[in-house]
Motif scaffolding. Structure first.
Motif: not given
Lengths: 78, 210
Positions: B48, B72, B51-52, B68-69, B75
């Motif tokens: 994560a 992520i 990706r962040a 937001w993170i 997900n």
């Protein structure tokens, strides 16, 4: 206009949706109003609310040192 | 205004690193509840964070970094779970809910009418409930129920956000959540009985409760 009076059964059927903030404003207001005068439902709602708060705390945990180190190394390469 | 690309990258990196470190307990805690084990949780947090960082330029509101993170990370878990299981999260071997599970309520077991609220068994129960008991109860939930529970109770997401993330109809989120709550409360109840927290049983020897 004041909210429609509702029964304890109606409150209990929607209690979790109420605590999760999933009801429409008018439904939320009906339950708010009921909880102002019904001690049984108020007691139940308070119990579930406090339990929910305890459950939310389970989403925090101190990570092992190796994860901190791994992330520091990874982020140093960014 | 941004004038110097090098300064931007340095500022971004500093911001990113300090936010990740600040949110570490939350990221790891969420991952741990989702996966139920530390090794997978660590991998999910690392993935994560990677990706962040890649997606950071797309984040306009820096104040929203935490949510937001967290999204992520969730997900990453969902896609990883799907990959490993090679089946969508929409499938459960037995979705039907036995009445007893759905209806189970800790409150009904604990509550005794006619007692004053400050001395009631249900409040005593909550006060004596250990963090470890709650973690065990989460971790004991079957994975699809646990995922819904984590997204709603820990991430604080709405039913529709949860449904969208998991690729489920909203009605399935509602029914899984109800079942997950029943299962979790039943687990807490059985441990409460073991530990002697409940009104029905006397204090069990050999276990400190608070």
């Amino acid at each position: 206009m004041s909210p429609r009076p509702i029964s304890c059964e109606e409150v209990l059927a929607r209690l979790f949706a109420y605590l999760d903030g999933e009801l429409r404003d008018v439904e939320q207001a009906e339950i708010d109003r009921h909880l102002e005068w019904c001690r049984d439902c108020f007691t139940r709602a308070e119990f579930e609310r406090r339990l929910k708060a305890r459950l939310a705390q389970a989403g925090r945990a101190s990570p092992p040192e190796r994860l901190r180190e791994r992330l520091k190394l990874m982020m140093a390469r960014f | 205004m941004r004038r110097d690309g090098m300064v931007d990258v340095r500022n971004d990196r500093q911001f990113f690193q300090s936010e990740v470190m600040r949110l570490m307990d939350r990221l790891y805690g969420t991952a741990l509840r989702l996966t139920g084990n530390s090794a997978d949780a660590e991998d999910i947090v690392a993935e994560a964070v990677a990706r962040a960082w890649e997606a950071l330029p797309a984040l306009r509101d820096r104040q929203a970094f935490g949510g937001w993170i967290q999204r992520i990370l969730t997900n990453v878990y969902v896609s990883e779970w799907r990959r490993r299981r090679a089946r969508p999260m929409t499938e459960l071997p037995n979705e039907s809910v036995p009445d007893g599970e759905l209806e189970f309520s800790l409150f009904r077991r604990l509550h005794q009418p006619f007692l004053l609220w400050w001395g009631t068994p249900e409040h005593a129960f909550l006060n004596k409930l250990l963090r470890r008991d709650i973690e065990r109860a989460f971790d004991a939930l079957p994975e699809p129920y646990r995922a819904v529970m984590v997204l709603v109770e820990i991430n604080g997401w709405s039913y529709s956000e949860t449904a969208e993330c998991l690729g489920l109809p909203i009605g399935t989120v509602r029914s899984r959540l109800a079942r997950a709550r029943g299962l979790l409360q039943r687990a807490l109840w059985s441990w409460a009985k073991e530990a002697g927290v409940s009104a029905a049983a006397g204090p069990a020897p050999g276990r400190r409760l608070s």
